[in-house]
Design an enzyme around this catalytic site. Structure first.
Site, PDB file in Angstrom:
ATOM      1  CB  CYS A 115       3.180   2.614  -9.333  1.00 17.82           C
ATOM      2  SG  CYS A 115       4.790   2.370 -10.119  1.00 17.82           S
ATOM      3  CG  HIS A 158       6.974   5.260  -5.325  1.00 18.85           C
ATOM      4  ND1 HIS A 158       5.688   4.806  -5.182  1.00 18.85           N
ATOM      5  CD2 HIS A 158       7.277   5.104  -6.643  1.00 18.85           C
ATOM      6  CE1 HIS A 158       5.244   4.352  -6.370  1.00 18.85           C
ATOM      7  NE2 HIS A 158       6.186   4.532  -7.260  1.00 18.85           N
ATOM      8  CD  GLU A 159       9.935   7.594  -8.119  1.00 16.73           C
ATOM      9  OE1 GLU A 159       8.769   7.954  -7.892  1.00 16.73           O
ATOM     10  OE2 GLU A 159      10.206   6.745  -8.992  1.00 16.73           O
ATOM     11  CG  HIS A 162      10.108   2.082  -9.203  1.00 13.09           C
ATOM     12  ND1 HIS A 162       9.308   1.077  -9.699  1.00 13.09           N
ATOM     13  CD2 HIS A 162       9.293   3.143  -8.988  1.00 13.09           C
ATOM     14  CE1 HIS A 162       8.052   1.510  -9.774  1.00 13.09           C
ATOM     15  NE2 HIS A 162       8.015   2.752  -9.354  1.00 13.09           N
TER      16      HIS A 162
HETATM   17  O1  LIG Z   1       7.735   5.599  -9.755  1.00 16.39           O
HETATM   18  C1  LIG Z   1       7.021   6.770  -9.881  1.00 16.39           C
HETATM   19  N1  LIG Z   1       5.736   6.599 -10.432  1.00 16.39           N
HETATM   20  O2  LIG Z   1       5.228   5.366 -10.468  1.00 16.39           O
HETATM   21  C2  LIG Z   1       4.811   7.719 -10.244  1.00 16.39           C
HETATM   22  C3  LIG Z   1       4.137   7.753  -8.893  1.00 16.39           C
HETATM   23  C4  LIG Z   1       5.002   8.358  -7.832  1.00 16.39           C
HETATM   24  C5  LIG Z   1       4.454   8.302  -6.439  1.00 16.39           C
HETATM   25  C6  LIG Z   1       3.085   8.265  -6.188  1.00 16.39           C
HETATM   26  C7  LIG Z   1       2.621   8.232  -4.873  1.00 16.39           C
HETATM   27  C8  LIG Z   1       3.539   8.234  -3.819  1.00 16.39           C
HETATM   28  C9  LIG Z   1       4.890   8.267  -4.087  1.00 16.39           C
HETATM   29  C10 LIG Z   1       5.338   8.303  -5.386  1.00 16.39           C
HETATM   30 NI    NI Z   2       6.306   4.017  -9.343  1.00 23.00          NI
END
Ligand SMILES: OCN(O)CCCc1ccccc1
Ligand code: NI
EC number: 3.5.1.88
Length: 188
Positions: A115, A158-159, A162
């Site tokens: 992240c 993942h987003e 957040h």
């Molecule tokens: O919030 C997005 N950010 O921190 C970048 C990384 C995005 C991400 C990385 C690995 C698996 C899913 C999503």
């Molecule tokens: Ni992230």
């Protein structure tokens, strides 16, 4: 243009807040935020420009990560093969996203997750739904309802995490970070 200095790091309370729903029509400020969130991904994924600006490459960026507690995130999952650069697997700014349904089957990235707001590597599988049905509004306020699987499904989860104050490592099994159930699939 966001730079690494604009990205809020773990420990800042904004990353643990429930973000606010975005109102339509978008204010000029929210329009600019949507543009800048996507611009960061595009530039960070361009080897030359990303390096030049010292950007960590990202496939997603959520508004709370730049200190704005609103339900908005950019997602840009590039196509696997290079010469299809202009045909990303998924590219949009997802606003007020809701996962309306998800598969019972779980999935995780074999290499775990990272992240932009978490500077240290935290090893372990991050179990997520293998497939999701995602409902969101785009910058024009148009409603979308799409089904995602594999990498785009992982990234969107993942987003969306957040936007609810959750970070990827919250999902890692404390006792055994690489614990896996037999029906889990592994992506990548
Ligand atoms: O919030 C997005 N950010 O921190 C970048 C990384 C995005 C991400 C990385 C690995 C698996 C899913 C999503
Ligand atoms: Ni992230």
């Amino acid at each position: 243009m966001f730079l690494m200095k604009d990205i809020v790091r773990d420990g800042d309370p904004v990353l643990r807040k429930q973000a606010q729903k975005v109102k339509f029509p978008l204010s000029d400020q929210d329009k600019k935020l949507a543009h800048d969130l996507m611009e960061y991904l595009e530039v960070s994924q361009d080897p030359e420009r990303g390096q030049e600006l010292g950007l960590r490459a990202g496939v997603g960026l959520a508004a709370p990560q730049v200190g704005v507690s609103e339900m908005m995130a950019s997602v840009l999952v590039p196509s696997e093969d290079e010469n299809e650069k202009d045909k990303p697997v998924f590219k949009d700014v997802i606003i007020n996203p809701v996962i309306v349904s998800n598969s019972v089957q779980r999935g995780a990235l074999t290499e775990g997750e990272g992240c932009l707001s978490v500077d240290k590597d935290i090893p372990g599988y991050v179990p997520r739904a293998a497939r999701i049905t995602l409902k969101y509004q785009d910058v024009d306020g148009k409603e979308h309802q799409i089904r995602l699987k594999n990498y785009p499904a992982i990234v969107c989860q993942h987003e969306i995490d957040h936007l609810h104050g959750t970070l990827f490592y919250d999902h890692i099994n404390k006792e055994n970070p690489y614990a896996k159930t037999d029906d889990e699939i592994f992506i990548y």
